[in-house]
Every structure is written in structure tokens, then in C-alpha cells.
Design an enzyme around this catalytic site. Sequence first.
Site, PDB file in Angstrom:
ATOM      1  N   ASP A 140      42.892  26.005  24.530  1.00 18.08           N
ATOM      2  CA  ASP A 140      43.036  24.570  24.786  1.00 18.08           C
ATOM      3  C   ASP A 140      43.019  24.347  26.301  1.00 18.08           C
ATOM      4  O   ASP A 140      43.990  24.651  27.006  1.00 18.08           O
ATOM      5  CB  ASP A 140      44.351  24.049  24.197  1.00 18.08           C
ATOM      6  CG  ASP A 140      44.354  24.045  22.669  1.00 18.08           C
ATOM      7  OD1 ASP A 140      43.482  24.695  22.075  1.00 18.08           O
ATOM      8  OD2 ASP A 140      45.247  23.401  22.088  1.00 18.08           O
ATOM      9  N   LYS A 174      41.306  17.007  22.284  1.00 19.47           N
ATOM     10  CA  LYS A 174      42.740  16.969  22.000  1.00 19.47           C
ATOM     11  C   LYS A 174      43.388  15.874  22.823  1.00 19.47           C
ATOM     12  O   LYS A 174      43.033  15.672  23.985  1.00 19.47           O
ATOM     13  CB  LYS A 174      43.334  18.348  22.326  1.00 19.47           C
ATOM     14  CG  LYS A 174      44.840  18.466  22.202  1.00 19.47           C
ATOM     15  CD  LYS A 174      45.273  19.909  22.522  1.00 19.47           C
ATOM     16  CE  LYS A 174      46.782  20.058  22.646  1.00 19.47           C
ATOM     17  NZ  LYS A 174      47.180  21.448  22.988  1.00 19.47           N
ATOM     18  N   LYS A 218      42.121  16.964  17.767  1.00 22.59           N
ATOM     19  CA  LYS A 218      43.482  17.485  17.666  1.00 22.59           C
ATOM     20  C   LYS A 218      44.452  16.451  18.231  1.00 22.59           C
ATOM     21  O   LYS A 218      44.369  16.083  19.402  1.00 22.59           O
ATOM     22  CB  LYS A 218      43.625  18.814  18.412  1.00 22.59           C
ATOM     23  CG  LYS A 218      45.037  19.393  18.375  1.00 22.59           C
ATOM     24  CD  LYS A 218      45.078  20.780  19.008  1.00 22.59           C
ATOM     25  CE  LYS A 218      46.500  21.311  19.125  1.00 22.59           C
ATOM     26  NZ  LYS A 218      46.543  22.683  19.728  1.00 22.59           N
TER      27      LYS A 218
END
Length: 262
Positions: free
Chosen positions: A102, A184, A223
Amino acid sequence: MNDAKPRQTEWNAGSLAGCIDQTLLTATATESDAEAFCREAAGFGFASVCLNPVFVPLAASVLRDSAVRVCTVVDFPLGAGGFSAKEAQAKTCIRDGAEELDFVVDLGLVKSRRWADLENRLSALNEAVKTFSASLWAKEPARKSRAGLPSVITKLILETCWLSDEEITGCCRCAVTAGMDFVKTSTGFAVVKDAGGALLPNGATVRHVRLMREAVGSAAGVKASGGIRKLPDALAMLEAGATRIGTSSGVRILRELDTLER
């Protein structure tokens, strides 16, 4: 990678756990905390555990015989380390056993509207780490078979609480063009205050998840992360278009679902 999600009426403990990145990113976590966290996660069947890079080797060892993947964060939480630092840290994490990465976006480029530069840097970064992981896993078949993937999964953290709708959409489009697997919402570590100095929410919102899903279409996963602590919050994000939930409350959320099913 675009994880498919069941409709809300189809959620059960297994399907919901498979959408959760169970997260431990506190600065004060110890090695024993991380080990217990990973062992608990293995019992619930989460999509991944997301820990700070220092714990990746431990997580990879504990989860060796589990389907739960090892996820970590790169250039966290500010995203201001630059391309070379991101690439170097990512490769170290992959060597240590990370299967999902990430990355925090370079917010300076976003705020400057330097979309071409952002797209080019993300493309180069994504290509570098996917090529590196694919090469490493080809040499070590056990890693590849464990992950069930051709290369690492890459996610771009936008930090939506600091961005306009235009900036969020721009980030999403750059991430898709660069070939990243997910966008995300948040790190959960941003500090946002109103004019009076009071803290404001810094995590995922349903509106932002919908905006991100609209921007990426079916080309990437979304996400939702930051402030998701209860079952209704998680289901609302999934209904809005999220395919992963980043939370430190995954066990609590599954237990809430279990209570409803009884």
C-alpha cells in the site's frame, strides 16, 4: 486486481473476512503484539494482515501455512519520500515476504495538479515492483504458490480527507493508467482540523468510496480504510463499491456479523 464482492444479502463470515485487510499500524506495537495479531488473523481467514514493514518477516513466517497474505505500507504515512525511496522500500518488503503493498501517493504532485508526472512515476514504480516480485517468485516457487498471484498486489493510498473531488478522481485515473491494482482512501493518520482547531474525520466516507469506484470503474479495486470499526460501517463501504476494507477492528466486525446470524 479487482476482487469481486458478494451482494450485501450474501455476506457471511467467510466472504466478509475475505474482504478485510486486518490492520496493525500503531507505532508502539511490539514483536509479540504482531505475532499474536497474525496468529489471530490466520484463524479468521482475512484477505491480508497489514503491518508496518519492520514486521513483514515475522508475518511471513507466522502466516507461511495460511491463505492470509502479508500486506505492508510504503512511504507511510506522508508519501513524501520520493520515487527512489518508495521503490527501495518496496523491494525490501517484497524480499522480506510482503505480497501486497500500500503506497502513499505523493500529495505534493497531486496538489500541484502535475498529473502527467504522477502518472509517469506511478507507472514506473508499479512496473518496477511487479517485475521484481515476479522475478523473485519465479526463483522461489513456494512464494508464488503461497500468494496465488503472478506478482505483488499494489494499492495507492490517496488520503481523501485532504483532497477535492477533482483531485481524488485525478489520482484514481493515474493509478488505473499506471496499472495499480487498487486505490485506497486513507492512511488513518492524517491530522485535519477546523478553523477552531477541533479535529475532523480523517478516514473513509461512503461518498468518497462511491466517487473512487466511479473513477476506476471495473479496472481496479477500491479499499476503504480509516475509521471503519463496526459492521454497519463496513457493509456501507462495500455497498458503495469498496472491494477491500482496511480496519483494525476486523475481529469485532466478524463477531457482530456472527451475532446477527444467530
